[in-house]
Design a protein around this motif. Structure first.
Motif, PDB file in Angstrom:
ATOM      1  N   VAL A  57      71.025  85.178  59.711  1.00  8.45           N
ATOM      2  CA  VAL A  57      71.120  83.998  60.269  1.00  8.45           C
ATOM      3  C   VAL A  57      70.481  82.602  59.422  1.00  8.45           C
ATOM      4  O   VAL A  57      71.172  81.710  59.709  1.00  8.45           O
ATOM      5  CB  VAL A  57      70.549  84.157  61.674  1.00  8.45           C
ATOM      6  CG1 VAL A  57      70.003  82.923  61.960  1.00  8.45           C
ATOM      7  CG2 VAL A  57      71.241  85.215  62.579  1.00  8.45           C
ATOM      8  N   PHE A  58      69.727  82.728  58.693  1.00 10.95           N
ATOM      9  CA  PHE A  58      68.910  82.098  58.216  1.00 10.95           C
ATOM     10  C   PHE A  58      70.061  81.340  56.627  1.00 10.95           C
ATOM     11  O   PHE A  58      69.871  79.562  56.340  1.00 10.95           O
ATOM     12  CB  PHE A  58      67.724  82.410  57.468  1.00 10.95           C
ATOM     13  CG  PHE A  58      66.830  82.314  58.544  1.00 10.95           C
ATOM     14  CD1 PHE A  58      65.994  81.395  59.832  1.00 10.95           C
ATOM     15  CD2 PHE A  58      65.815  84.351  59.006  1.00 10.95           C
ATOM     16  CE1 PHE A  58      65.171  81.369  60.656  1.00 10.95           C
ATOM     17  CE2 PHE A  58      65.268  84.289  59.625  1.00 10.95           C
ATOM     18  CZ  PHE A  58      64.842  82.857  60.441  1.00 10.95           C
ATOM     19  N   GLY A  59      71.105  81.894  56.691  1.00 13.70           N
ATOM     20  CA  GLY A  59      72.027  81.376  56.005  1.00 13.70           C
ATOM     21  C   GLY A  59      72.299  79.507  56.759  1.00 13.70           C
ATOM     22  O   GLY A  59      73.342  79.111  56.432  1.00 13.70           O
ATOM     23  N   LEU A  60      72.378  79.500  57.709  1.00 14.85           N
ATOM     24  CA  LEU A  60      72.472  78.387  58.718  1.00 14.85           C
ATOM     25  C   LEU A  60      71.956  77.813  58.135  1.00 14.85           C
ATOM     26  O   LEU A  60      71.804  75.969  58.694  1.00 14.85           O
ATOM     27  CB  LEU A  60      72.044  79.009  59.925  1.00 14.85           C
ATOM     28  CG  LEU A  60      73.796  79.677  60.535  1.00 14.85           C
ATOM     29  CD1 LEU A  60      73.149  79.190  62.044  1.00 14.85           C
ATOM     30  CD2 LEU A  60      75.142  78.385  60.908  1.00 14.85           C
ATOM     31  N   THR A  61      70.288  77.457  57.855  1.00 11.96           N
ATOM     32  CA  THR A  61      69.357  76.866  57.398  1.00 11.96           C
ATOM     33  C   THR A  61      69.544  76.339  56.061  1.00 11.96           C
ATOM     34  O   THR A  61      68.273  75.871  55.910  1.00 11.96           O
ATOM     35  CB  THR A  61      68.102  77.324  57.429  1.00 11.96           C
ATOM     36  OG1 THR A  61      67.038  79.008  57.031  1.00 11.96           O
ATOM     37  CG2 THR A  61      67.726  78.505  59.017  1.00 11.96           C
ATOM     38  N   THR A  62      70.537  77.017  55.201  1.00 15.33           N
ATOM     39  CA  THR A  62      70.328  76.833  53.272  1.00 15.33           C
ATOM     40  C   THR A  62      71.547  76.078  53.571  1.00 15.33           C
ATOM     41  O   THR A  62      73.089  76.260  53.910  1.00 15.33           O
ATOM     42  CB  THR A  62      70.454  78.522  52.860  1.00 15.33           C
ATOM     43  OG1 THR A  62      69.524  79.118  53.833  1.00 15.33           O
ATOM     44  CG2 THR A  62      70.202  78.562  51.424  1.00 15.33           C
ATOM     45  N   PRO A  63      71.655  75.133  52.328  1.00 16.10           N
ATOM     46  CA  PRO A  63      72.678  74.415  51.672  1.00 16.10           C
ATOM     47  C   PRO A  63      74.071  75.271  51.492  1.00 16.10           C
ATOM     48  O   PRO A  63      72.787  76.156  50.949  1.00 16.10           O
ATOM     49  CB  PRO A  63      72.035  73.257  50.480  1.00 16.10           C
ATOM     50  CG  PRO A  63      70.404  73.384  50.892  1.00 16.10           C
ATOM     51  CD  PRO A  63      69.982  74.568  51.280  1.00 16.10           C
ATOM     52  N   LYS A  64      75.005  74.501  51.509  1.00 20.04           N
ATOM     53  CA  LYS A  64      76.190  75.619  51.316  1.00 20.04           C
ATOM     54  C   LYS A  64      76.300  75.838  49.456  1.00 20.04           C
ATOM     55  O   LYS A  64      76.408  77.209  48.919  1.00 20.04           O
ATOM     56  CB  LYS A  64      77.476  75.536  51.577  1.00 20.04           C
ATOM     57  CG  LYS A  64      78.100  73.754  51.438  1.00 20.04           C
ATOM     58  CD  LYS A  64      79.333  73.747  51.679  1.00 20.04           C
ATOM     59  CE  LYS A  64      79.841  72.829  51.166  1.00 20.04           C
ATOM     60  NZ  LYS A  64      81.337  72.353  51.697  1.00 20.04           N
TER      61      LYS A  64
END
Length: 412
Positions: A57-64
């Motif tokens: 889920v915290f990939g949503l809070t990480t720049p691509k």
């Protein structure tokens, strides 16, 4: 304190959005079971953070460009709706942390890359301040950098982050002179002052400096620098998807819809088990007033979802055309989001009101959902009266002074 992952963490950069939703749905019983504990702790419990992290889920809070998710508006909206159906405060915290990602684009790669690439469990950064001097710090320039000081309230996501983006005013009178600094969270003091009637579990405490804190020049940036670097990153295919603040708000409206979904599920699950005292109905499910209540709330939620679907579709169409929303589009999208939050809050309160006195006990989830949803609707960006007036003024062709929003918001 740094927390290390337990087990194998999903690679959200390679995961499909539906896989993330499926993992969130699997976590939904856990999220619901621990909502009350999260509220008591006034932050998301660490084990919940670890489970969300393992689900990606915290990939949503990480720049691509550092391995984070690169989903469409529809996909992100649906993930937030799934999170909101589990725990509204958890969904809100992840959404708020994701919003701060934009500021990663304002700093050189050698500054931000170590922040996002080192091992961490949870959201890596949070962003706060800029809407007013009262909610921001100050900065004065010195050799090699800046001395900053201040207190930043409503630092949602700061409880689990390693770094923060903090807004600072660097001129005593000119409100256009505002920048953003990137600082390690352990250089700040966390004030245990977040004790709210709703969204209490978001951990939106105040963070502050202890006197002045030195920030090197490379860790200070401005809206102008953000704009310049965004253009370069976008040309290289490394920038965020278009849509800006409007896209963030539209995707975040999924949290409101998720809470409304949960409230309806709770209400329908109880009406066959309880009666209505002082009435002829041994089962609440048999009472016409219950049918009216369910129909009204269902229609409110459905209407809010339809507005959300239209807003999401509009943003996806604009993205396909490689365009940001024009000013009238942005105004309408903001108003749509305010409507969604208000309608969901009203629907949940309708169900709560019809649930009788037993619903006020803390062991019953409906009262917590109602408080969280209404608290979210009261956020300044979601104020229904403000945005109805704004869109009405536009429709009537009435001139007005510029909106009282910060330079940071205008530029982002």
């Amino acid at each position: 304190m740094r927390y290390m992952s337990k087990g194998i963490k999903a690679d959200i950069g390679q995961s499909k959005a539906q896989e993330i939703i499926d993992r969130v749905v699997e976590l939904r019983p856990w999220l619901r079971e621990h909502q009350a504990a999260a509220e008591r702790q006034r932050r998301i419990p660490q084990e919940t953070i670890e489970r969300l992290d393992a689900a990606g889920v915290f990939g949503l809070t990480t720049p691509k460009r550092y391995g984070g998710a690169d989903f469409t508006t529809r996909e992100v909206h649906d993930i937030f709706r799934a999170l909101g159906s589990g725990c509204g405060a958890t969904g809100w915290m992840v959404w708020a942390a994701a919003g701060g990602n934009l500021w990663s684009c304002a700093f050189d790669d050698d500054v931000v890359a170590p922040v996002y690439e080192s091992p961490w469990v949870g959201n890596r950064t949070f962003a706060v301040g800029g809407t007013s001097r009262r909610m921001s710090g100050t900065a004065r320039q010195v050799d090699g950098g800046w001395m900053i000081k201040g207190a930043w309230p409503f630092a949602t996501g700061s409880a689990h982050a390693s770094h923060g983006y903090l807004a600072v005013f660097y001129d005593e009178v000119d409100d256009a002179k505002v920048g953003m600094v990137l600082v390690p969270k352990d250089s700040l003091a966390a004030r245990d002052d977040w004790d709210a009637m709703g969204m209490a579990a978001t951990g939106s405490q105040t963070v502050a400096t202890d006197g002045e804190l030195f920030v090197p020049d490379a860790y200070f940036s401005t809206p102008k620098r953000l704009t310049e670097r965004l253009a370069g990153l976008t040309e290289r295919g490394l920038g965020p998807r278009p849509g800006g603040l409007a896209r963030s708000l539209v995707t975040g409206a999924g949290v409101a819809l998720g809470m409304a979904d949960h409230a309806m599920e709770v209400f329908l699950g109880a009406i066959g088990k309880r009666g209505i005292p002082y009435s002829p109905y041994a089962k609440q499910a048999d009472a016409p007033i219950t049918h009216l209540t369910v129909g009204r709330a269902h229609t409110q939620i459905r209407a809010a979802a339809a507005v959300a679907d239209a807003a999401v579709a509009q943003l996806d169409r604009l993205e396909a055309a490689e365009a940001d929303p024009a000013e009238p589009d942005t105004l309408q999208l903001h108003t749509d989001v305010a409507y969604i939050w208000d309608a969901c809050g009203s629907a949940v309160e309708t169900l709560f009101h019809a649930s009788g006195a037993s619903a006020i006990t803390k062991r019953q989830p409906l009262q917590l959902i109602a408080r969280n949803c209404r608290a979210g609707s009261l956020h300044a960006a979601h104020g229904i009266d403000t945005w109805m007036e704004n869109v009405g003024r536009e429709l009537c062709g009435s001139e007005a002074p510029p909106a009282s929003m910060s330079v940071l918001e205008r530029r982002s």
